[in-house]
Design an enzyme around this catalytic site. Structure first.
Site, PDB file in Angstrom:
ATOM      1  N   LYS A 190       7.959  26.917  15.204  1.00  0.00           N
ATOM      2  CA  LYS A 190       9.388  26.638  15.061  1.00  0.00           C
ATOM      3  C   LYS A 190      10.033  27.633  14.101  1.00  0.00           C
ATOM      4  O   LYS A 190      11.168  28.073  14.322  1.00  0.00           O
ATOM      5  CB  LYS A 190       9.612  25.202  14.587  1.00  0.00           C
ATOM      6  N   LYS A 233       1.940  22.867  32.253  1.00  0.00           N
ATOM      7  CA  LYS A 233       2.318  21.454  32.328  1.00  0.00           C
ATOM      8  C   LYS A 233       3.811  21.307  32.572  1.00  0.00           C
ATOM      9  O   LYS A 233       4.605  22.111  32.080  1.00  0.00           O
ATOM     10  CB  LYS A 233       1.950  20.783  30.995  1.00  0.00           C
ATOM     11  N   LYS A 250       9.681  18.941  29.476  1.00  0.00           N
ATOM     12  CA  LYS A 250      11.069  18.511  29.318  1.00  0.00           C
ATOM     13  C   LYS A 250      12.020  19.685  29.158  1.00  0.00           C
ATOM     14  O   LYS A 250      13.160  19.646  29.571  1.00  0.00           O
ATOM     15  CB  LYS A 250      11.170  17.685  28.030  1.00  0.00           C
TER      16      LYS A 250
END
Ligand code: TRP
Length: 352
Positions: free
Chosen positions: A115, A215, A218
């Site tokens: 991040k 995968k 979102k």
């Protein structure tokens, strides 16, 4: 004598709409846990403000998150659903834990480094300083991002959870939580249960429709890669019809046919039909037939979920009653832990 059931704590950040992968891979299976365990389910809104966000969206997404999970089958009668910011204790315990957490441990967290890197900061190899490139670009690295795993540890330890379902990306955070619990127990005498990672038994691993090696996520930049549980039927169909397959034409689950395997897997996860039976039923048919049938199956499976969601999201008083009941139970347990922790760490008892 009643035997105490194990406590399972699940938490989710209120970010966006659940994917079909979240639903089939995780949420749908939780229902099976409710009988044998005491389940707490927290929507961790305080974690959500460690990155840039809009207050109105946070409020909306938090309620939407609650409604989505209930619509997916999380039964509020048999689990304690609560919002993190409603419970006194998460941030209090996080503060106490922060005082026994080495900064170096936090700077070493993979997710923190990722991040930070996204914001233009580089955490140095020696873990002693954070080069401050980002600030010059007008962004800053907030302390909350560094503290994130401590708050997560507090979430878990506050409920003395026996086990915590976490994905691979959260294993390192759970490891830190276990370290902190052990350190606390060692310094102040046995207080916290050491939580175990919970690996759900079943659960399909649903892959991206556009890159079936990855995968389903979102936050995929490619709009067509992800099926969201609240997508309209037309959109679900469009995404599935344009999913990536391969140049052959055989409909079989095989390593070199990741796209086709993924579609078969989605079908199986919903219909319960075995891979072998599906393969047999598609002999002589083409990819288009497979996609069409998978679209039908997905749309039919999500129809009741969407209908329930639409009901719930309009019934604010019902959602509030669920959150009130959940918060009452959660707060009881949280106060018990917090009181014990305050006593052991030497704070003067609050006058009654
Ligand atoms: N960090 C977790 C995630 O992003 C969310 C989370 C916060 C969590 N607190 C938790 C998960 C406590 C399990 C237990 O997925």
């Amino acid at each position: 004598m009643s035997v105490q059931k194990p406590v399972i704590l699940t938490c989710a950040q209120p970010t966006g709409v659940l994917t079909l992968g979240n639903y089939l891979g995780a949420v749908k299976n939780w229902a099976t846990l409710l009988d044998d365990n005491t389940c707490y389910f927290g929507v961790v809104d305080m974690h959500a403000i460690t990155v840039k966000y809009t207050p109105a969206d946070l409020r909306k997404n938090t309620l939407s998150c609650v409604a989505q999970y209930i619509a997916c089958g999380l039964d509020p009668e048999r689990s304690n659903i609560f919002i993190q910011s409603h419970i006194i204790g998460h941030t209090e315990l996080a503060w106490l834990l922060s005082c026994i957490t080495p900064i170096g441990d936090l700077q070493r967290m993979t997710q923190f480094k990722e991040k930070a890197a996204k914001l233009g900061f580089k955490v140095s190899e020696e873990q002693t300083s954070i080069a401050n490139q980002g600030a010059r670009q007008g962004s800053s690295l907030n302390a909350g991002l560094l503290m994130y795993p401590v708050l997560m540890a507090a979430d878990i330890l506050l409920y003395n959870a026996d086990s915590v379902p976490v994905g691979n990306d959260q294993k390192q955070h759970l490891e830190l939580c276990r370290d902190l619990a052990q350190r606390f127990n060692h310094s102040y005498s046995d207080t916290f249960t050491i939580p175990e990672p919970f690996i759900p038994k079943t659960g399909a691993r649903i892959m991206s429709l556009q890159d079936p090696q990855r995968k389903m996520s979102k936050s995929d930049a490619n709009q067509n890669a992800t099926l969201h549980i609240l997508d309209k039927p037309d959109l679900l169909r469009k995404k599935i019809m344009s999913s990536v397959t391969d140049s052959g034409n055989e409909i079989v689950a095989r390593e070199d046919k990741a796209g086709v395997s993924n579609l078969l897997q989605i079908h199986t996860a919903i219909s319960g039909t075995s891979t072998a039976d599906l393969e047999a039923s598609f002999i002589g048919k083409g990819y288009g037939d497979l996609k069409k049938e998978v679209a039908d199956v997905v749309i039919a499976a999500l129809e009741p979920v969407q209908a329930r969601y639409n009901e719930l999201i309009q019934d604010k008083s019902y959602l509030e009653s669920v959150l009130k009941a959940g918060a009452t139970e959660a707060q009881k347990r949280a106060y018990k832990t917090l009181g014990k922790v305050y006593r052991k760490t030497g704070f003067v008892e609050r006058p009654r």
